[in-house]
Design a protein around this motif. Structure first.
Motif: not given
Length: 105
Positions: A54-77
């Protein structure tokens, strides 16, 4: 019950279609998840494989929007916490229960 409460079923036909589709898909989920929970290859291991798929299937749909927040540890947690509490824990409990209960239950 209808006479006592005077319930009126009103709504958009598309809404009724989605409601019936939801009921049918939930029934299908119960049958498939119960079969997976009872199989030798299923259970928790099968659930883990399904979540990875499911993660592999959904990743292309929302992965691009998630890239900017991957560096924020609070949002990631927070994202990890939501994932664990809304998917991992309930579905693991569901698989453990389905392995022990009959499908009718």
């Amino acid at each position: 019950m209808y006479v006592l409460t005077e319930v009126r079923l009103e709504g958009e036909p598309l809404g009724f279609a989605f409601a019936f589709a939801n009921a049918a898909l939930f029934a299908l989920y119960v049958v498939v998840a119960h079969k997976a929970a009872r199989s030798d290859a299923g259970g928790i291991d099968g659930l883990a494989m399904a979540m990875v798929a499911a993660a592999v299937f959904v990743l292309p749909l929302g992965g691009v929007q998630a890239v900017p927040v991957l560096g924020d540890p609070v949002v990631l947690a927070a994202g990890i916490g939501v994932g664990v509490t809304s998917s991992v824990i309930p579905y693991v409990c569901d698989q453990l229960a389905m392995a022990r209960l009959s499908r009718a239950t």
